[in-house]
Write a protein that holds these residues in place. Structure first.
Motif, PDB file in Angstrom:
ATOM      1  N   LYS A   1       8.407 -59.877   3.618  1.00  0.00           N
ATOM      2  CA  LYS A   1       8.820 -59.360   2.401  1.00  0.00           C
ATOM      3  C   LYS A   1       9.490 -58.085   2.757  1.00  0.00           C
ATOM      4  CE  LYS A   1       6.642 -57.463  -1.720  1.00  0.00           C
ATOM      5  NZ  LYS A   1       6.125 -56.276  -1.946  1.00  0.00           N
ATOM      6  N   GLU A   2       8.956 -57.218   3.657  1.00  0.00           N
ATOM      7  CA  GLU A   2       9.522 -55.875   3.695  1.00  0.00           C
ATOM      8  C   GLU A   2      11.149 -56.101   4.319  1.00  0.00           C
ATOM      9  OE1 GLU A   2       7.917 -53.150   3.210  1.00  0.00           O
ATOM     10  OE2 GLU A   2       9.944 -52.000   3.617  1.00  0.00           O
ATOM     11  N   ALA A   3      11.436 -56.801   5.150  1.00  0.00           N
ATOM     12  CA  ALA A   3      12.742 -57.245   5.592  1.00  0.00           C
ATOM     13  C   ALA A   3      13.576 -57.785   4.412  1.00  0.00           C
ATOM     14  CB  ALA A   3      12.698 -58.334   6.815  1.00  0.00           C
TER      15      ALA A   3
ATOM     16  N   PHE B   1      14.705 -50.390   9.122  1.00  0.00           N
ATOM     17  CA  PHE B   1      16.037 -50.902   8.007  1.00  0.00           C
ATOM     18  C   PHE B   1      16.456 -49.557   7.571  1.00  0.00           C
ATOM     19  CE2 PHE B   1      14.983 -55.162   8.307  1.00  0.00           C
ATOM     20  CZ  PHE B   1      15.989 -55.623   8.058  1.00  0.00           C
TER      21      PHE B   1
ATOM     22  N   ASP C   1       4.089 -60.553   5.380  1.00  0.00           N
ATOM     23  CA  ASP C   1       4.434 -59.011   5.150  1.00  0.00           C
ATOM     24  C   ASP C   1       5.506 -58.506   5.650  1.00  0.00           C
ATOM     25  OD1 ASP C   1       1.858 -59.076   3.653  1.00  0.00           O
ATOM     26  OD2 ASP C   1       0.766 -58.441   5.550  1.00  0.00           O
ATOM     27  N   ILE C   2       5.969 -59.080   6.932  1.00  0.00           N
ATOM     28  CA  ILE C   2       7.234 -58.624   7.580  1.00  0.00           C
ATOM     29  C   ILE C   2       8.358 -59.144   6.917  1.00  0.00           C
ATOM     30  CG2 ILE C   2       8.484 -58.883   9.730  1.00  0.00           C
ATOM     31  CD1 ILE C   2       5.964 -58.881  11.257  1.00  0.00           C
TER      32      ILE C   2
ATOM     33  N   VAL D   1       4.742 -53.573   9.832  1.00  0.00           N
ATOM     34  CA  VAL D   1       5.449 -53.464   8.639  1.00  0.00           C
ATOM     35  C   VAL D   1       6.297 -52.157   8.457  1.00  0.00           C
ATOM     36  CG1 VAL D   1       5.459 -53.928   6.094  1.00  0.00           C
ATOM     37  CG2 VAL D   1       4.153 -55.398   7.630  1.00  0.00           C
TER      38      VAL D   1
END
Lengths: 322, 360
Positions: A256-258, B329, A253-254, B322
């Motif tokens: 994918k977001e990053a 970001f 999940d991390i 998340v």
């Protein structure tokens, strides 16, 4: 008459012989008038030349013997350096400097081809709900194909980054040299301040940059950081089962977001910042050709990298002495 | 021209009124009287036809119930056109609804609807016309002498009776449905839960691997979200509705939307007939079963797959790390781009000034 051998040194054996003979005739004439024979002159000249040759050989051998080995190696390396060193102007008075060698240019080409592929396949996935994205995805034949092409781009980027970091930077002279030049230092902060002053008219001169300006350093480290994030997260998602099995579901999940967010940041930085500096900037519009031929004109060199120019010129004088 | 057309219509109206006078009106008026002849025999409860095979076919028809059906005013012989005399000498054949009345442009007043064509194109119709006698015909789902409007609880097609009607043939699915969260709620009288036709359609049923099917990979998300993204339905049961949106934004959702059929859709993880609540140990998304469920597509999945939320919304704080990464970001991107754009603007401005200065 004045033939040149392979080393480019005139082979003037005959000339020397003529000169010696002339001198012998003159001296004999002074002492004995014209009463001497051709053969006698020839013999004296031969004796003199023989002596000259043996003394010359001995002198040269002595010189080489006395020269310390280290010095010679250094000299030879400097010579090779100067030859391979495409940074240096090839000849005195040349109008162009070679800014980027073929190796570095090839890396950049692989980098931007991969990035174009990655952006064209990655952004439609991030913005899948827009018309243009859905058009592009359907154009290439659906998400399966998009993913496949994206991974081709990924392989290109990984290859380029691995080569640059693991081989080019540590194992080539140019790589090591440029890496050190690219490290940010206090001068960059002063340069930024100077630039701001210049922008607002508080300084008449732009900061004097070395081989890499703070703008170029930013670009380099942005790509470095981008590659680390994108390749790291992309790879973990590529082997999703192993990643989740090892680190838990949150890691994907991390990632994918990053991956998605950093992808957008990279794309914006390239499209706005990098494209302004190398394409849309009025000075270089429509494009700076340094990526293709690696050349930079002397004028540009003096304007944009004055400190590097000075350094090269100093080096050249230094090399010229030897 | 106009005269000619008028004459044509005059002829048509004449024929139509004749038709009504001789067939329709007498039929409705005299239906009970005419049908009563049939019920002399068929009104007896034990009236039956023992076959040679030993099977006994009941020929009893509840007259009172029949008269309340949608066909209650019809004559028996309107459908059983092969009945010519009493007692019958010939074998009485099956009634063919589609040929006799239920087709587009029929003169007998049957509803004009595309359902007839839908049925013909459906998997049931296709199978029947291909010669499969087990495939359902009209009567199998709608009944014979007991056809009521779907709003009537006595109808085979009333919401209350649909699972049973379909279950006559689809027994395994019926059993699965009955034990599912939808099925148990259905039995408890819940009006929100879906029955067979809510997901599969009625006359236009296709196989799940047919792209036209409402339960195909292409359409299943839409079918489920017909209820599952409706807040007014889901809030009653405390089921979050953002699951649909988070799925659509997930890699699975995007892949399915753009033609990757093997990517997971709702039913890949949640099951279909036997969907159960996640707390139910039998549920495919129960924490103990998640590794197996994920492992269907991701071979080798272990217990780590069950740790953490699946439907993640990076915009919601509940997503934890998340959410913070997404926020970080955002800040990084906005600030970086702002600085870079300002630098570009200042650079352009300075260049303009310089150019102007040079010109002067």
């Amino acid at each position: 008459m004045n033939e040149k051998n392979d080393n480019g040194i005139a082979d003037n054996g005959n000339e020397l012989r003529d000169k010696v003979r002339k001198q012998v005739i003159e001296e004999l004439r002074e002492k004995y008038g014209n009463g001497f024979k051709e053969e006698e002159v020839e013999k004296i000249a031969s004796d003199i030349l023989e002596g000259y040759a043996s003394i010359k050989e001995k002198a040269l051998l002595d010189y080489i013997k006395n020269q310390p080995a280290k010095e010679i190696a250094k000299m030879e390396r400097a010579k090779a350096d100067a030859a391979s060193h495409e940074m240096l102007a090839e000849k005195e008075g040349e109008d162009f400097f070679v800014r980027f060698g073929i190796n570095f240019r090839a890396q950049h080409m692989l980098l931007f081809s991969s990035c174009i592929i990655l952006i064209l396949t990655g952004m439609p996935e991030k913005f899948y709900y827009t018309g243009i994205a859905s058009f592009l995805i359907k154009l290439v034949g659906g998400m399966g194909t998009v993913t496949f092409i994206h991974r081709i781009g990924a392989v290109g980027l990984i290859a380029m980054f691995a080569y640059h970091v693991l081989i080019y930077t540590p194992f080539t002279r140019q790589g090591r040299k440029d890496f050190l030049e690219l490290l940010p230092g206090p001068k960059d902060i002063l340069d930024v301040i100077q630039m701001i002053k210049y922008f607002f008219g508080y300084a008449t001169e732009k900061p004097k940059f070395g081989r890499f300006s703070y703008i170029e350093k930013f670009d380099y480290w942005a790509v470095y950081w981008g590659c680390l994030v994108m390749i790291g997260s992309g790879f973990l998602m590529w082997v999703e089962v192993e990643s989740i099995n090892m680190f838990g579901k949150t890691i994907v999940d991390i990632c994918k977001e990053a991956h998605s967010d950093e992808g957008l940041l990279c794309t914006l930085a390239i499209l706005i910042w990098h494209f302004y500096n190398v394409h849309f900037n009025p000075k270089v519009f429509p494009m700076s050709w340094v990526w293709w031929n690696g050349k930079i004109s002397k004028e540009d060199m003096i304007e944009e990298h004055p400190l590097e120019y000075e350094m090269i010129m100093k080096d050249k004088k230094h090399h010229g002495k030897h | 021209m106009d005269l000619k057309a008028a004459e044509k219509f005059r002829g048509f109206f004449f024929l139509a009124s004749l038709f009504c006078a001789f067939f329709v009106i007498p039929a409705t008026v005299h239906a009970d009287e005419e049908n009563s002849k049939c019920f002399v025999c068929h009104g007896k409860v034990d009236f039956a036809n023992p076959l040679k095979t030993g099977k006994v076919i009941s020929l009893y028809i509840n007259f009172k119930e029949f008269s309340e059906t949608v066909h209650g005013k019809k004559l028996c012989t309107d459908c059983h056109t092969d009945v010519k005399q009493i007692p019958h000498r010939n074998v009485i054949g099956k009634v063919n609804c589609a040929n006799q009345c239920h087709f587009l442009g029929n003169p007998s007043g049957a509803p004009e609807t595309m359902k007839y064509i839908e049925y013909k194109n459906s998997i049931h119709g296709k199978a029947l016309f291909a010669g499969n006698h087990a495939a359902p015909q009209c009567q199998d789902c709608h009944g014979k002498h007991n056809i009521f409007k779907p709003s009537d609880t006595r109808s085979f097609d009333a919401r209350e009776n649909i699972p049973k009607t379909c279950g006559k043939c689809h027994l395994q699915e019926y059993v699965d449905f009955n034990t599912s969260i939808h099925g148990t709620q259905f039995k408890a009288g819940n009006k929100d839960v879906p029955v067979c036709t809510s997901c599969h359609g009625e006359h236009n049923i296709f196989k799940p691997d047919d792209a036209r099917s409402t339960v195909s990979a292409e359409h299943i998300t839409k079918t489920c979200s017909a209820c599952h993204d409706k807040v007014q339905i889901m809030e009653k049961y405390g089921i979050p509705t953002e699951q649909v949106a988070t799925y659509d934004e997930s890699f699975h959702g995007i892949a399915v939307e753009f033609g990757v059929k093997k990517a997971a859709n709702c039913s890949s993880c949640h099951g279909y007939h036997d969907i159960r609540a996640s707390e139910d140990p039998g549920s495919s998304i129960n924490i103990n079963n998640i590794p197996k469920t994920c492992g269907k597509c991701h071979p080798g999945a272990n217990v780590n797959f069950a740790k953490g939320k699946v439907h993640i919304n990076p915009k919601s704080k509940e997503s934890g790390i998340v959410y913070y990464i997404s926020k970080a970001f955002m800040v990084l991107t906005v600030s970086t781009m702002l600085v870079l754009i300002i630098h570009i603007m200042l650079d352009l401005r300075k260049r303009m000034q310089k150019r102007k200065g040079n010109r002067e």
